[in-house]
Design an enzyme around this catalytic site. Structure first.
Site, PDB file in Angstrom:
ATOM      1  N   SER A 100      51.634  69.881  91.359  1.00  0.00           N
ATOM      2  CA  SER A 100      52.225  68.730  92.074  1.00  0.00           C
ATOM      3  C   SER A 100      53.739  68.681  91.848  1.00  0.00           C
ATOM      4  O   SER A 100      54.467  68.050  92.623  1.00  0.00           O
ATOM      5  CB  SER A 100      51.579  67.423  91.622  1.00  0.00           C
ATOM      6  OG  SER A 100      51.743  67.245  90.232  1.00  0.00           O
TER       7      SER A 100
ATOM      8  N   HIS B 205      58.677  68.822  85.904  1.00  0.00           N
ATOM      9  CA  HIS B 205      58.155  67.464  86.069  1.00  0.00           C
ATOM     10  C   HIS B 205      58.174  66.860  84.667  1.00  0.00           C
ATOM     11  O   HIS B 205      57.244  67.028  83.895  1.00  0.00           O
ATOM     12  CB  HIS B 205      56.726  67.473  86.643  1.00  0.00           C
ATOM     13  CG  HIS B 205      56.070  66.121  86.559  1.00  0.00           C
ATOM     14  ND1 HIS B 205      56.579  65.008  87.180  1.00  0.00           N
ATOM     15  CD2 HIS B 205      54.978  65.694  85.889  1.00  0.00           C
ATOM     16  CE1 HIS B 205      55.827  63.961  86.899  1.00  0.00           C
ATOM     17  NE2 HIS B 205      54.846  64.356  86.115  1.00  0.00           N
TER      18      HIS B 205
END
Ligand code: NAD
Length: 303
Positions: free
Chosen positions: A143, A175
């Site tokens: 993601s 991230h």
């Protein structure tokens, strides 16, 4: 229309599942897997009732790894959280063991589709899934910084009162704490972003992007709606074969690791990544972010 298998039916997994079965009908079949099978069964029953008002039929059930064999996407949201007294490398290795267990069974099923990873630390787990599965890098997508990018666009939109869909600005890299914003490649409509935001405003926004997860966790324990929608968006982009650009975590042969960068997605996975024209300072920040991911990778016992 496609078949999705979700592994890990916690807050993140179920936010994703809920948004999938209540949206644009790209999914015809959703299978839920969790080590806690009763939880997966309960979630499937609950979700079946939510999907009734969708315009086309979505088949939902709790299943097992044999269900992966004809799936288009396997989405991994399973993960452990830090235990009292546990160190970061210990947690890293515990989550790596979970990936080993999951990916081994997915591979054994004969799965031919795309792996979508949400488990943290995201870029390290995406790289782990790539290594463990042995598939081509284009088929493993984390993601990445999609959630960070959503947070960025929301904050810019609030600051200058413009709809986030007209804000062409991305977060790239890890991230996590070292994620960075390449402001020199950021636009509002067709105009460079520095016509709208001064340096002080940009600094404040970067701080807020980095801090939002901590603030949400402090106030309600964990974050899940935002990542649920990001995963749904990536899933639909893949199933629609639309060529959408998302800041997903993908493998870089140059760096031998995965990190968030703008990539074009279709049903075969990653078509290609977009090279950013960064200035010297931005390039240094991105290099530091990639180094942070590689440092975490070096703490994993890969055997
Ligand atoms: P959670 O504790 O609510 O759910 C985790 C689920 O995984 C549980 O249902 C658990 O039973 C299951 N599980 C654990 N080991 C398993 C295994 N071996 N096989 C199958 N299922 C297994 O956690 P959550 O809040 O849903 O978070 C899940 C992961 O997503 C965490 O790693 C979290 O840090 C991460 N996360 C990522 C993002 C992102 O932007 N990528 C954002 C938020 C959270």
């Amino acid at each position: 229309m496609g078949k999705v298998v979700l592994i890990g039916c916690g807050n993140v997994g179920m936010s994703y599942a809920y948004s999938l079965v209540t949206s644009k009908n790209k999914v015809s079949e959703l299978v839920l897997i969790d080590v806690n099978h009763a939880k997966a069964q309960g979630e499937a029953l609950d979700l079946q009732h939510a999907a009734v008002y969708n315009t086309t039929r979505v088949k939902i059930k709790a299943g097992d790894y044999t269900d992966c064999c004809d799936a288009n996407i396997v989405c991994i949201c399973a993960g452990a959280i830090m235990q009292p007294g546990e160190t970061r490398p210990q947690l890293l290795n515990r989550n790596y063991k979970i990936m080993q267990n999951i990916v081994g069974q997915v591979v054994e099923s004969g799965f031919k589709g795309i792996y979508l990873v949400a488990t943290n630390p995201l870029d390290v787990m995406t790289y782990a899934v790539l290594r463990l599965s042995g598939v081509k890098p284009r088929k493993v997508i984390g993601s990445g910084t999609t959630l960070d990018t959503a947070r960025l666009r929301h904050l810019i939109g609030e600051e200058i009162n413009i709809h986030p869909k007209n804000i062409h600005s991305y977060v790239v890299g890890e991230h996590g704490d070292t994620a960075m914003v390449p402001w020199s490649c950021s636009f509002i409509g067709l105009n460079k972003i520095d016509q709208f935001l001064n340096e002080e405003q940009r600094k404040k926004i970067v701080y807020q992007v980095r801090n939002s997860a901590y603030e949400i966790i402090e106030k309600k324990g964990s974050t899940y709606y935002g990542i649920g929608i990001c995963l749904k968006d990536i899933t639909e982009t893949i199933l629609e074969d639309s060529g959408g650009i998302k800041t997903v975590s993908v493998y870089s042969p140059e760096h031998d690791t995965c990190f968030g960068m703008p990539a074009i997605l279709c049903k075969r996975g990653v078509v290609r990544t977009l090279k950013l024209e960064l200035n010297t300072i931005e390039q240094k920040k991105l290099d530091e972010s990639i180094s942070a991911i590689k440092e975490m990778c070096s703490q994993i016992n890969w055997e």
